[in-house]
Write an enzyme that holds these catalytic residues in place. Structure first.
Site, PDB file in Angstrom:
ATOM      1  N   GLY A  33      44.078  69.853  33.473  1.00 23.75           N
ATOM      2  CA  GLY A  33      45.062  69.174  32.699  1.00 23.75           C
ATOM      3  C   GLY A  33      45.342  67.967  33.458  1.00 23.75           C
ATOM      4  N   ASN A  34      46.487  67.483  32.831  1.00 21.85           N
ATOM      5  CA  ASN A  34      47.513  66.076  33.678  1.00 21.85           C
ATOM      6  C   ASN A  34      48.711  66.455  33.566  1.00 21.85           C
ATOM      7  OD1 ASN A  34      47.952  64.340  31.340  1.00 21.85           O
ATOM      8  ND2 ASN A  34      45.712  64.439  31.083  1.00 21.85           N
ATOM      9  N   ARG A  35      49.681  65.280  34.016  1.00 24.50           N
ATOM     10  CA  ARG A  35      50.981  65.458  34.023  1.00 24.50           C
ATOM     11  C   ARG A  35      51.389  65.014  32.741  1.00 24.50           C
ATOM     12  NH1 ARG A  35      52.547  66.944  39.043  1.00 24.50           N
ATOM     13  NH2 ARG A  35      51.011  66.607  40.757  1.00 24.50           N
ATOM     14  N   SER A  36      50.918  64.628  31.624  1.00 20.46           N
ATOM     15  CA  SER A  36      51.536  64.001  30.566  1.00 20.46           C
ATOM     16  C   SER A  36      52.257  65.183  30.002  1.00 20.46           C
ATOM     17  CB  SER A  36      50.295  63.367  29.539  1.00 20.46           C
ATOM     18  OG  SER A  36      50.834  63.063  28.510  1.00 20.46           O
ATOM     19  N   ALA A  99      47.199  60.927  26.938  1.00 21.76           N
ATOM     20  CA  ALA A  99      46.537  60.806  28.333  1.00 21.76           C
ATOM     21  C   ALA A  99      45.256  61.859  28.135  1.00 21.76           C
ATOM     22  CB  ALA A  99      47.402  61.577  29.593  1.00 21.76           C
TER      23      ALA A  99
END
Ligand code: CTP
Ligand code: CA
Length: 236
Positions: A33-36, A99
């Site tokens: 995943g990512n920080r969005s 994102a």
């Protein structure tokens, strides 16, 4: 949101917004995943609905769905692509605030990966995800998306030795071929998960609006203002 102070300038318009960071499955319990957080995309969906639009939000975020917005929940970039392209078929505006993961695991394990199954940590092989925004630009060019539809991309940039945040943004707008590009500076502690955001709104005709750090609702309003003026411009 105080709807009473907002213009009712998107009445009858169909707006598609994507938000959140996609989740790319590794096994039944893990994902990349990512920080969005989804906050900026959700703010755009909320403000667009408050300005009269019929809004479809394609999202991987767990945030509550804003009032009067239809949400389609997805996890992966592939699911987001399918939902976004079909929602875009009759859209007046598509705003890609999500994102999207650039890569996904090549092999998804159907059972949980075990730590004691080998002496070395397992390698996770990755392959490229499709670029959803590029797919939208192509679908627009081939007539699968209405001719007057305004396509808005986002650029998450940190800046590096080859260029500043804004320089990377300008190059990305030219490369992506969308109508508008919202350029954000991102990184730990800036933008992601925060309630404030700032940056630039660039358009394909060379226009540039800078937005000071303020609430994500205010940036959402500035983005929708830019969409309305772009749609009214003779070049659009
Ligand atoms: N985007 C997309 N599909 C992808 C990757 C990105 O639609 N597979 C969209 C994002 O939603 C955003 C825009 O493209 O609106 C720019 O995303 P960004 O990650 O900043 O750009 P990339 O083209 O992926 O380039 P890079 O990550 O290398 O900077
Ligand atoms: Ca990317």
């Amino acid at each position: 949101l105080d709807g009473g102070t907002l213009p009712w300038d998107l009445a009858g318009k169909r707006v598609v917004v994507t938000s959140g960071g996609t989740r790319e499955e590794i096994d039944p319990v893990r994902f990349l995943g990512n920080r969005s957080s989804g906050k900026q995309g959700h703010a755009i969906a909320a403000v667009a609905a408050a300005r009269g639009a019929q809004v479809t939000l394609v999202t991987s975020s767990d945030l509550p769905v804003p009032a009067a917005v239809e949400a389609i929940r997805i996890d992966s970039a592939l699911e987001m692509r399918d939902a976004t392209l079909s929602a875009a078929a009759d859209a007046d505006v598509v705003i890609k605030a999500a994102a999207v993961a650039d890569f996904r695991p090549t092999d998804v394990s159907s059972s949980k990966l075990k730590k004691d199954s080998g002496s070395e940590p397992a390698q996770i092989r990755l392959e490229r995800n499709p670029d959803i925004l590029a797919g939208l630009v192509a679908a627009h060019a081939s007539g699968e998306i209405p001719a007057g539809c305004v396509l808005v991309g986002f650029a998450a940039e940190t800046g590096d030795s080859t260029g500043s945040v804004l320089e990377h943004g300008r190059a990305k707008l030219a490369r992506k071929g969308c109508d508008l590009l919202v350029v954000n500076e991102v990184g730990r502690g800036t933008t992601f998960g925060q309630d404030v955001n700032g940056g630039w709104i660039l358009d394909a005709a060379g226009g540039e609006v800078s937005v000071d750090r303020a609430s994500k609702d205010l940036l959402a309003s500035r983005i929708l203002d830019a969409v309305v003026s772009w749609a009214a411009a003779p070049s659009a």
